[in-house]
Design an enzyme around this catalytic site. Structure first.
Site, PDB file in Angstrom:
ATOM      1  N   GLU A 310       3.893 -16.029  38.138  1.00  0.00           N
ATOM      2  CA  GLU A 310       4.353 -16.207  36.757  1.00  0.00           C
ATOM      3  C   GLU A 310       5.843 -16.543  36.663  1.00  0.00           C
ATOM      4  O   GLU A 310       6.554 -16.005  35.814  1.00  0.00           O
ATOM      5  CB  GLU A 310       4.028 -14.951  35.941  1.00  0.00           C
ATOM      6  CG  GLU A 310       2.525 -14.701  35.877  1.00  0.00           C
ATOM      7  CD  GLU A 310       2.161 -13.489  35.064  1.00  0.00           C
ATOM      8  OE1 GLU A 310       1.162 -13.563  34.322  1.00  0.00           O
ATOM      9  OE2 GLU A 310       2.843 -12.457  35.168  1.00  0.00           O
TER      10      GLU A 310
HETATM   11  N1  IFG Z   1      -0.472 -10.710  35.431  1.00  0.00           N
HETATM   12  C1  IFG Z   1       0.779 -10.341  36.099  1.00  0.00           C
HETATM   13  C2  IFG Z   1       1.012  -8.861  36.302  1.00  0.00           C
HETATM   14  C3  IFG Z   1       0.469  -8.008  35.161  1.00  0.00           C
HETATM   15  C4  IFG Z   1      -0.984  -8.382  34.912  1.00  0.00           C
HETATM   16  C5  IFG Z   1      -1.631  -7.435  33.913  1.00  0.00           C
HETATM   17  C6  IFG Z   1      -0.305 -10.850  38.229  1.00  0.00           C
HETATM   18  C7  IFG Z   1      -0.158 -11.364  39.647  1.00  0.00           C
HETATM   19  C8  IFG Z   1      -1.054  -9.804  34.456  1.00  0.00           C
HETATM   20  N2  IFG Z   1       0.792 -10.967  37.439  1.00  0.00           N
HETATM   21  O1  IFG Z   1      -1.346 -10.349  37.877  1.00  0.00           O
HETATM   22  O2  IFG Z   1       2.414  -8.614  36.423  1.00  0.00           O
HETATM   23  O3  IFG Z   1       1.248  -8.150  33.995  1.00  0.00           O
HETATM   24  O4  IFG Z   1      -3.029  -7.589  33.899  1.00  0.00           O
END
Ligand code: IFG
Length: 493
Positions: A310
């Site tokens: 992200e």
């Molecule tokens: N995605 C984000 C996490 C977390 C997650 C919550 C990943 C690799 C959503 N990154 O999953 O930091 O916020 O479900």
């Protein structure tokens, strides 16, 4: 006369010097509700009786296996172990033999002996154990893992959990042959590990957590204690420092890490994708090298996780540059790099691992580059997902995940082009946005982790959902007896 005969029989029975009382009704070994299900269980005649008054020297029994059994308060019993590195078995495989004379565990490596001890813990837990003693049905369990890496991730950055809570988690997950604990040690909301050469990271970056409550961090002594405690139960610690995104806590601690040289404010919300390190400053790589170096030096395990997820405000070329250099830094400190699946875009060094969470395309790219993939598909393994729309905790951006969804999938058919040989293993992440306590951790983790533990251990042909539910029903009772707040899943209704 009615009483004379049994009296006479029991007199004869005891008088023949055999202190073995007649057994209670006993399930055959193959009926025990073991999770994950072993590859093969064969029953044999008789049973082992263990007199609670007796103690056993267990001369020569493997110290690791004995330490595990002791840590789980398994009653004393006659145990021998044998390690033969020439045994044609895969890593972690074992033979568990239960006979009237005693128990033997044999394996070709330490992991195998430990896996045998973990199975023995469950065999004892589900066998008749009264004031008269313990009765184990005789038989042989021949077993080996499907995947080498069977992991659980605890996000201690969004919400900080101290050493004692992490130890409770370790106690809980080892019983299901989970052998890696991935600690998500840094994010926008918090930095959770002492770095002696950059003290502000923990002292400033560790002050808060989601919702602005007091955060915290592990000193390096705390971290070493977690590593030690985990090792007794066969668990390898995998540290993660997320980069270049998810870095607001570090950017709050050190102004020079920011693109504009200005320190960011602390962040205690739950948005993602707004922070980035500066890939074009040398100080960034001095920071990464110091952090990776200090943590790698107190991490016996082979992996260092660099995150990489992200990074929505990091220009693509900068992302590639930073991830490539970060991998080199990890390798220079003797570790293998793991990153969330986006890291495949940057190009992976030999031995680096991509962790599938959202993009099958990136996972396939990693595989095509000759790299292994750690499977954490959010739709199946994300333990911070709600069970259903009524769950008081968790999110549902990926899916609602009940026990059926967590169980009813086969990793090798999930991504076209990725087979078992490309899959390092399975990991169940628990992200911390909506949890605040061990009770919350238990609610979201159990019983779905039992389903994922079986996906990670048991060969696909042996897996059967109805039989899993039969075993899960008994495991739920055991979890509750141990005071673990497992969710009352509707699949058992
Ligand atoms: N995605 C984000 C996490 C977390 C997650 C919550 C990943 C690799 C959503 N990154 O999953 O930091 O916020 O479900």
């Amino acid at each position: 006369m009615r009483y004379l005969l049994p009296l006479l029989l029991s007199f004869l029975f005891f008088s023949c010097g055999n202190d073995t009382p007649p057994p209670p009704a006993m399930p055959p070994l193959s009926d025990l509700p073991l999770i994950p299900l072993p590859v093969e269980i064969s029953n044999s005649e008789g049973y082992l009786y263990v007199n609670p008054a007796k103690s056993f020297a267990n001369e020569g029994a493997d110290a690791g296996a004995m330490a595990y059994l002791k840590s789980k308060k398994v009653p004393a019993l006659p145990l021998t172990t044998s390690m033969d590195t020439n045994l044609q078995l895969m890593d972690g495989a074992y033979l568990l033999q239960i006979a009237p004379e005693g128990v033997n565990i044999s394996a070709k490596d330490q992991a195998g002996l430990l896996n045998g001890a973990i199975t023995l813990e469950q065999v004892v837990a589900f066998s008749p154990n009264t004031e008269r003693g313990l009765f184990l049905s005789a038989g042989t369990i021949t077993d080996q893992p499907r995947y080498a890496y069977r992991g659980y991730m605890l996000d201690v950055a969004r919400t900080f959990f101290g050493v004692d809570t992490v130890k409770q988690v370790i106690d809980r997950i080892s019983t299901y042959k989970i052998n890696h604990l991935h600690l998500h040690l840094s994010d926008d909301q918090g930095w959770r590990i002492e770095i002696k050469s950059w003290p502000g990271l923990a002292q400033i970056g560790g002050m808060f957590e989601v919702d602005g409550t007091r955060g915290g961090y592990y000193t390096q002594e705390d971290y070493k204690e977690i590593v030690r405690y985990a090792a007794v139960q066969g668990i390898t610690i995998v540290p993660e420092i997320d980069m270049p995104g998810h870095t607001n806590a570090a950017l709050n601690a050190y102004a020079e890490l920011n693109l504009d040289g200005k320190a960011r404010d602390p962040y205690v919300g739950t948005d993602v994708g707004f922070s980035t390190l500066d890939a074009n400053k040398e100080v960034t790589y001095e920071f990464i090298d110091a952090v990776v170096g200090e943590i790698a030096a107190i991490t016996p395990g082979p992996y260092f996780h660099i995150g990489g997820d992200e990074s929505a405000v990091t220009p693509h070329d900068d992302y590639v540059k930073l991830i490539r250099r970060a991998q080199k830094i990890v390798i220079s400190h003797g570790k293998k790099s793991i990153g969330w699946d986006e890291v495949a875009l940057a190009g992976l060094d030999e031995g680096s691992v991509a962790q599938l969470w959202a993009s099958a395309e990136y996972a396939l790219k990693a595989k095509e580059g000759g790299n292994q993939v750690l499977f954490s598909p959010a739709t199946r393994t994300y333990l911070d997902m709600q069970y259903d729309s009524l769950s008081p905790l968790g999110l549902h951006w990926a899916a609602y995940i009940e026990v059926d969804s967590a169980y009813l999938w086969d990793p090798k058919t999930m991504v076209d082009g990725i087979t078992d040989a490309d899959i390092l293993g399975i990991e169940a992440p628990l992200w911390g946005e909506t949890i605040r306590s061990i009770e919350d951790i238990d609610y979201l983790t159990f019983p779905r982790l039992l389903a994922l533990a079986e996906v990670a251990w048991t060969p696909q042909p042996q897996r059967n959902y109805e039989d899993f539910l039969r075993r899960l029903r008994a495991q739920q009772d055991w979890l509750k007896e141990k005071g673990i707040g497992t969710y009352d899943t509707r699949v058992l209704k």
